[in-house]
Design a protein around this motif. Structure first.
Motif, PDB file in Angstrom:
ATOM      1  N   HIS A 373       0.827  -1.214   0.000  1.00 42.37           N
ATOM      2  CA  HIS A 373       0.000   0.000   0.000  1.00 42.37           C
ATOM      3  C   HIS A 373       0.861   1.265   0.000  1.00 42.37           C
ATOM      4  O   HIS A 373       0.499   2.271  -0.622  1.00 42.37           O
ATOM      5  CB  HIS A 373      -0.928   0.009   1.213  1.00 42.37           C
ATOM      6  CG  HIS A 373      -1.969  -1.064   1.194  1.00 42.37           C
ATOM      7  ND1 HIS A 373      -2.606  -1.470   0.030  1.00 42.37           N
ATOM      8  CD2 HIS A 373      -2.495  -1.823   2.200  1.00 42.37           C
ATOM      9  CE1 HIS A 373      -3.484  -2.419   0.318  1.00 42.37           C
ATOM     10  NE2 HIS A 373      -3.434  -2.651   1.616  1.00 42.37           N
ATOM     11  N   LEU A 374       1.987   1.223   0.682  1.00 41.18           N
ATOM     12  CA  LEU A 374       2.875   2.384   0.749  1.00 41.18           C
ATOM     13  C   LEU A 374       3.691   2.567  -0.528  1.00 41.18           C
ATOM     14  O   LEU A 374       4.415   3.553  -0.664  1.00 41.18           O
ATOM     15  CB  LEU A 374       3.825   2.249   1.943  1.00 41.18           C
ATOM     16  CG  LEU A 374       3.192   2.398   3.331  1.00 41.18           C
ATOM     17  CD1 LEU A 374       4.165   1.947   4.413  1.00 41.18           C
ATOM     18  CD2 LEU A 374       2.755   3.835   3.580  1.00 41.18           C
ATOM     19  N   GLY A 375       3.580   1.620  -1.460  1.00 42.89           N
ATOM     20  CA  GLY A 375       4.330   1.720  -2.710  1.00 42.89           C
ATOM     21  C   GLY A 375       5.770   1.257  -2.590  1.00 42.89           C
ATOM     22  O   GLY A 375       6.571   1.511  -3.487  1.00 42.89           O
ATOM     23  N   LEU A 376       6.081   0.543  -1.503  1.00 42.61           N
ATOM     24  CA  LEU A 376       7.458   0.106  -1.296  1.00 42.61           C
ATOM     25  C   LEU A 376       7.787  -1.168  -2.061  1.00 42.61           C
ATOM     26  O   LEU A 376       8.952  -1.409  -2.412  1.00 42.61           O
ATOM     27  CB  LEU A 376       7.721  -0.122   0.200  1.00 42.61           C
ATOM     28  CG  LEU A 376       7.429   1.055   1.142  1.00 42.61           C
ATOM     29  CD1 LEU A 376       7.730   0.663   2.579  1.00 42.61           C
ATOM     30  CD2 LEU A 376       8.250   2.275   0.738  1.00 42.61           C
ATOM     31  N   LEU A 377       6.785  -1.989  -2.316  1.00 40.85           N
ATOM     32  CA  LEU A 377       7.036  -3.235  -3.050  1.00 40.85           C
ATOM     33  C   LEU A 377       5.871  -3.573  -3.965  1.00 40.85           C
ATOM     34  O   LEU A 377       4.777  -3.015  -3.851  1.00 40.85           O
ATOM     35  CB  LEU A 377       7.354  -4.391  -2.090  1.00 40.85           C
ATOM     36  CG  LEU A 377       6.360  -4.775  -0.986  1.00 40.85           C
ATOM     37  CD1 LEU A 377       5.174  -5.558  -1.537  1.00 40.85           C
ATOM     38  CD2 LEU A 377       7.065  -5.628   0.063  1.00 40.85           C
ATOM     39  N   ARG A 378       6.136  -4.514  -4.875  1.00 37.32           N
ATOM     40  CA  ARG A 378       5.128  -5.018  -5.803  1.00 37.32           C
ATOM     41  C   ARG A 378       4.848  -6.476  -5.459  1.00 37.32           C
ATOM     42  O   ARG A 378       5.731  -7.194  -5.011  1.00 37.32           O
ATOM     43  CB  ARG A 378       5.636  -4.945  -7.251  1.00 37.32           C
ATOM     44  CG  ARG A 378       5.925  -3.527  -7.732  1.00 37.32           C
ATOM     45  CD  ARG A 378       6.767  -3.544  -8.998  1.00 37.32           C
ATOM     46  NE  ARG A 378       6.952  -2.194  -9.521  1.00 37.32           N
ATOM     47  CZ  ARG A 378       7.979  -1.822 -10.278  1.00 37.32           C
ATOM     48  NH1 ARG A 378       8.925  -2.694 -10.593  1.00 37.32           N
ATOM     49  NH2 ARG A 378       8.060  -0.577 -10.701  1.00 37.32           N
ATOM     50  N   ILE A 379       3.620  -6.903  -5.702  1.00 36.07           N
ATOM     51  CA  ILE A 379       3.255  -8.305  -5.524  1.00 36.07           C
ATOM     52  C   ILE A 379       2.773  -8.827  -6.864  1.00 36.07           C
ATOM     53  O   ILE A 379       1.868  -8.246  -7.479  1.00 36.07           O
ATOM     54  CB  ILE A 379       2.165  -8.464  -4.453  1.00 36.07           C
ATOM     55  CG1 ILE A 379       2.688  -8.009  -3.079  1.00 36.07           C
ATOM     56  CG2 ILE A 379       1.684  -9.912  -4.382  1.00 36.07           C
ATOM     57  CD1 ILE A 379       1.685  -8.158  -1.957  1.00 36.07           C
ATOM     58  N   GLY A 380       3.400  -9.905  -7.342  1.00 30.09           N
ATOM     59  CA  GLY A 380       3.068 -10.433  -8.655  1.00 30.09           C
ATOM     60  C   GLY A 380       2.654 -11.894  -8.614  1.00 30.09           C
ATOM     61  O   GLY A 380       2.783 -12.573  -7.590  1.00 30.09           O
ATOM     62  N   GLU A 381       2.133 -12.378  -9.721  1.00 31.96           N
ATOM     63  CA  GLU A 381       1.771 -13.778  -9.895  1.00 31.96           C
ATOM     64  C   GLU A 381       2.666 -14.374 -10.972  1.00 31.96           C
ATOM     65  O   GLU A 381       2.666 -13.917 -12.109  1.00 31.96           O
ATOM     66  CB  GLU A 381       0.295 -13.924 -10.277  1.00 31.96           C
ATOM     67  CG  GLU A 381      -0.673 -13.620  -9.153  1.00 31.96           C
ATOM     68  CD  GLU A 381      -0.537 -14.591  -7.975  1.00 31.96           C
ATOM     69  OE1 GLU A 381      -0.228 -15.778  -8.233  1.00 31.96           O
ATOM     70  OE2 GLU A 381      -0.726 -14.162  -6.821  1.00 31.96           O
ATOM     71  N   HIS A 382       3.420 -15.406 -10.583  1.00 37.28           N
ATOM     72  CA  HIS A 382       4.395 -16.022 -11.476  1.00 37.28           C
ATOM     73  C   HIS A 382       3.908 -17.410 -11.874  1.00 37.28           C
ATOM     74  O   HIS A 382       3.360 -18.153 -11.058  1.00 37.28           O
ATOM     75  CB  HIS A 382       5.751 -16.110 -10.770  1.00 37.28           C
ATOM     76  CG  HIS A 382       6.892 -16.436 -11.673  1.00 37.28           C
ATOM     77  ND1 HIS A 382       7.202 -17.737 -12.035  1.00 37.28           N
ATOM     78  CD2 HIS A 382       7.814 -15.644 -12.290  1.00 37.28           C
ATOM     79  CE1 HIS A 382       8.254 -17.722 -12.829  1.00 37.28           C
ATOM     80  NE2 HIS A 382       8.646 -16.476 -13.007  1.00 37.28           N
TER      81      HIS A 382
END
Length: 413
Positions: A373-382
């Motif tokens: 939410h803070l824009g510090l990381l991304r969450i992806g689907e691999h």
């Protein structure tokens, strides 16, 4: 101070004990030879990593708690408390050191000191055979004593009668680097990009502006306990860049901010941030902008993400005391796409439960979820590894470049 400086201030008794611990070959009566021999041994990467590798989990937690503290000196009482707090994986009876175990008689200490000095002299003549190391004692004072014998803690006077303990500054960096290598060996990295990922950079800062604008344009009624009505909450969430479901009825929620019990996680953080800044006030069952809030709303600009990050760290420091170290490790391990469940498995042992919140929940929702939410990381689907995470460039800059006040924020009322 660095290790070499601290060794030069240490008395020959402590130098002898450190030299014995590392089986240094030197003249035990020469302070200069002791210092040079200790430095040459401790500075060897294989020796240092072997010492770290032999530590128990609670000892690692204890050391990490010192590495990420803004202060550089600690009293004996503070260290004892840190050791006890680091034993959250142990039964309560074992985590508390018995008074008898902590009371080391002066006679026993003197015998140990004499034996250490004699052993160091023998080392100067010939290298001893490797001996089976006895099981270390478990009391907090014994842990602190063991760290002193490793040369990782040094004490000196700060005031007439008070001891303060320090970790050498150069060893702090070596500890962090060694732990980073150790943790990185336990996670799985993806060789290619995920087919899709979620990135919320700058959205939270913009939603600060949206929250202030909503309060400015609407008469927001509050219940008797100071909570917005459901209709207002839903309208406010609709204006945000990220939608959240409302908390479930009877769901256990407290400790992570003033309004966590009433609002979804992200909205709760935004609301608490604006309340702490003095921009919104709960007045006569109405939510209104203060004079400062009206000035801020008139700017119509997004809130800087580093300010939101600093607030989050300070607000969550109560339920997650070692939040700074956990964010640091997530930052380092997430330098490229990494399998999320391997980060969870690697870092969960370092997360202390908070009442009914288990380490897995704290790590997944309170840390990784909020960092998204803070824009510090991304969450992806691999395709191969399932859920993966990676720090954003903005996140790496903020985490690496910001130093925050160590005091936890308490929002009353």
């Amino acid at each position: 101070m660095k290790l070499a400086d601290m060794l030069s201030y240490a008395d020959i008794g402590q130098l002898s004990r450190i030299a014995t611990t590392y089986q240094c070959e030197c003249n035990g009566n020469s302070k200069n030879e002791l210092i040079q021999s200790i430095l040459s041994t401790v500075n060897r990467r294989d020796v240092f990593e072997a010492q770290i590798g032999a530590l128990k989990l609670e000892d690692l937690r204890f050391m990490i708690s010192l590495l990420f503290d803004a202060r550089d000196a600690f009293s004996l009482e503070e260290l004892i408390a840190r050791v006890q707090q680091s034993r959250f994986g142990l039964p309560a009876a074992l985590a508390q050191a018995p008074a008898a175990a902590e009371a080391a008689p002066a006679k026993k200490a003197a015998v140990k000191s004499s034996a250490a000095s004699s052993a160091t002299k023998r080392v100067a003549k010939s290298k001893p055979q490797a001996k089976e190391r006895p099981e270390p004692e478990s009391g907090p004072r014994e842990t602190i004593s063991r760290f002193k014998q490793y040369g990782w803690l040094f004490n000196g006077y700060a005031g007439p009668e008070r001891y303060l303990f320090q970790v050498p500054s150069d060893l702090k960096e070596r500890f962090k680097q060694t732990m980073e290598r150790r943790l990185a060996s336990e996670v799985v990295y993806a060789d290619d990009e995920p087919h899709a990922y979620r990135d919320e950079q700058m959205l939270m800062g913009e939603d600060v502006m949206h929250l202030l604008t909503y309060v400015h344009l609407n008469e927001v009624a509050l219940t008797t306990d100071g909570t917005m009505y459901k209709r207002s909450i839903v309208q406010l969430l609709e204006s945000f860049g990220v939608k959240e479901p409302l908390p479930g009825k009877g769901e256990w929620r407290f400790g992570y901010g003033r309004k966590i019990k009433d609002y979804p996680n992200r909205l709760s953080l935004l609301y608490d941030y604006c309340y702490y800044q003095g921009w919104i006030v709960e007045n006569n069952e109405l939510l209104e902008l203060s004079a400062a809030g009206k000035e801020r709303q008139a700017l119509r600009s997004a809130e800087p993400p580093d300010k939101l990050y600093q607030f989050w760290l300070r607000l969550y420091k109560g339920p997650v005391p070692n939040i700074r170290s956990l964010v640091h490790w997530i930052d380092k391990l997430g330098s490229r796409w990494v399998k999320a469940d391997t980060i969870m498995a690697t870092l969960t042992p370092y997360v202390k439960p908070f009442y009914y919140d288990q380490p897995e929940t704290i790590l997944e929702q309170r840390l990784i979820g909020t960092m998204l939410h803070l824009g510090l990381l991304r969450i992806g689907e691999h395709a191969e590894h399932g859920q993966v995470i990676r720090m954003t460039p903005l996140g790496k800059t903020i985490v690496a470049g910001r130093s925050i006040d160590d005091e936890a924020i308490v929002l009353n009322g």
